[in-house]
Design an enzyme around this catalytic site. Structure first.
Site, short mmCIF file in Angstrom:
data_model
loop_
_atom_site.label_atom_id
_atom_site.label_comp_id
_atom_site.label_asym_id
_atom_site.label_seq_id
_atom_site.Cartn_x
_atom_site.Cartn_y
_atom_site.Cartn_z
CG ASP A 52 37.81 23.53 121.99
OD1 ASP A 52 37.90 23.17 120.80
OD2 ASP A 52 36.74 23.83 122.54
CE1 TYR A 110 37.84 15.88 126.24
CE2 TYR A 110 36.17 14.32 125.53
CZ TYR A 110 37.17 15.22 125.23
OH TYR A 110 37.52 15.46 123.93
#
Lengths: 248, 248
Positions: A52, A110
């Site tokens: 994003d 992540y």
């Protein structure tokens, strides 16, 4: 025709995400532009997944087909001299034509970083979400453990997810403190839209004492986004690496 | 009238240095503007020393006289809400009226960071000088040791230095590796204009094999800027802290 696979790091601050968009600067478009300048080819690169707007990557992976005869080991330096400073290609190697950076990916990791300092660390402010109020880190760690394993993560993804199902495997997830920085590492076979950020937004509520660690299990079982907490800010999120099976 | 002493961190990238200048944005001017907004006072702050354009600080110190009755412990938060994101005040406390952040300073520590990776670390690029060619770090360490002690550092300062003499004491100086980052830490009773950057520029030549470690001693004894190497880029330099005697 060769299939090249590249590892790229980027600072997401000034990007409207990885994947090409009609508006705003994207990592994909910058890389495609650099390839165009280098080889004259007008090609599309294929990322292992989108990140994003504002999200960073230490090791995003993409692949692309090229007619160029430039040796694989020359590509990183050739592209880096043509790329803006917030994108750095780390490595390029040739892969079989069947390699697909998204479909072939086996595991992704992540990291989400919280700056727990009284005041923000000025040098880490682009990569850490500043949260000066006290957090119960042990409760957050306990809550996070409920997510390890194979689960339906509907509660922890955006209602705008377009995936056919929301079952994913989380292989490992833990917190690590480093000075005033609190890192959450999470490794899975794939992540849904906003998944890590919704997990962190919910765990922050656990850390603030607004929810109990066991609530994470109940939220998971409820399969509704409305049960979870807010989506944590994008700039604390970093795609660490993408793992692939060793090619035969 | 009270004398307040503050510790401030800043990212130097977007500043034309610490000290007020006729042109360009400076840390001093931004802080004075924030104080003006907070108290209405039009005052000058006094830094422990200037840092050049592009140089960062983890712990720069300044002091200022104020008529404001805001308690010392409220100042950091009050100023931070009025400061741009690349300046963060870490702490403010009251000191005696005789305290002078420059004249009272006893020791300062600087760090210079070299990114020795093949490609730049995208997240550290504002804080590290990228030098991908191999460096002989042990030779650099050996060369650096010659600077420890009391010396005339004329060779290692800009010819534009305006100081009456160039004798300074280096208390400690060493290299530390952290992944692909090479940090040089140097602590002294004071530093001349460009001193740390000229030292690093010369040590880089030692690391490249263009000079011998013992040349550092000869350059020092020659007392001429022309003998030393180039001035290393400003963005690798960080003022770590400034130390003062405990107030009686």
């Amino acid at each position: 025709m060769r299939n090249l696979c590249a590892t790229v790091s980027y600072e997401g601050t000034e990007f409207n995400g990885f994947q090409s968009q009609p508006y705003g600067r994207t990592v994909q478009q910058e890389i495609e532009k650099a390839i165009q300048v280098l080889t004259g080819e007008d090609i599309l690169i294929l990322g292992s997944g989108r990140t994003d707007a504002g999200v960073h990557a230490q090791g995003q992976v993409f692949n692309f087909l090229t007619e160029s005869t430039i040796p694989a080991e020359r590509w990183a330096i050739a592209l880096n001299t043509r790329l803006p400073k917030d994108i750095v290609i780390l490595e390029v190697h040739e892969v079989s034509l069947s390699f697909h950076s998204r479909r072939s990916a086996k595991r992704k990791t992540y990291r989400y970083t919280i700056d727990m300092g009284k005041f923000p660390n000025v040098f880490e402010r682009r990569y850490a979400f500043h949260h000066p109020m006290r957090l119960q880190v042990e409760a957050m760690q306990e809550g996070l453990k409920h997510l390890i394993g194979e689960h339906d993560f509907t509660s922890f993804t955006s209602i705008h997810s377009t995936k056919p199902h929301h079952i994913r495997i989380v292989y490992d997830a833990y917190f690590e403190k480093q000075g005033s920085m609190l890192h959450m590492y999470i490794t899975g076979n794939g992540f849904l839209y906003n998944m890590v950020r919704v997990i962190m937004g919910t765990l922050l509520q656990v850390g603030q004492g607004k929810r109990q660690p066991a609530d994470m299990k109940r939220i998971l079982e409820g399969r509704s986004r409305a049960l979870a907490g807010p989506t944590a800010m994008s700039h604390g999120l970093m795609l660490m690496n993408v793992e692939y099976p060793a090619e035969a």
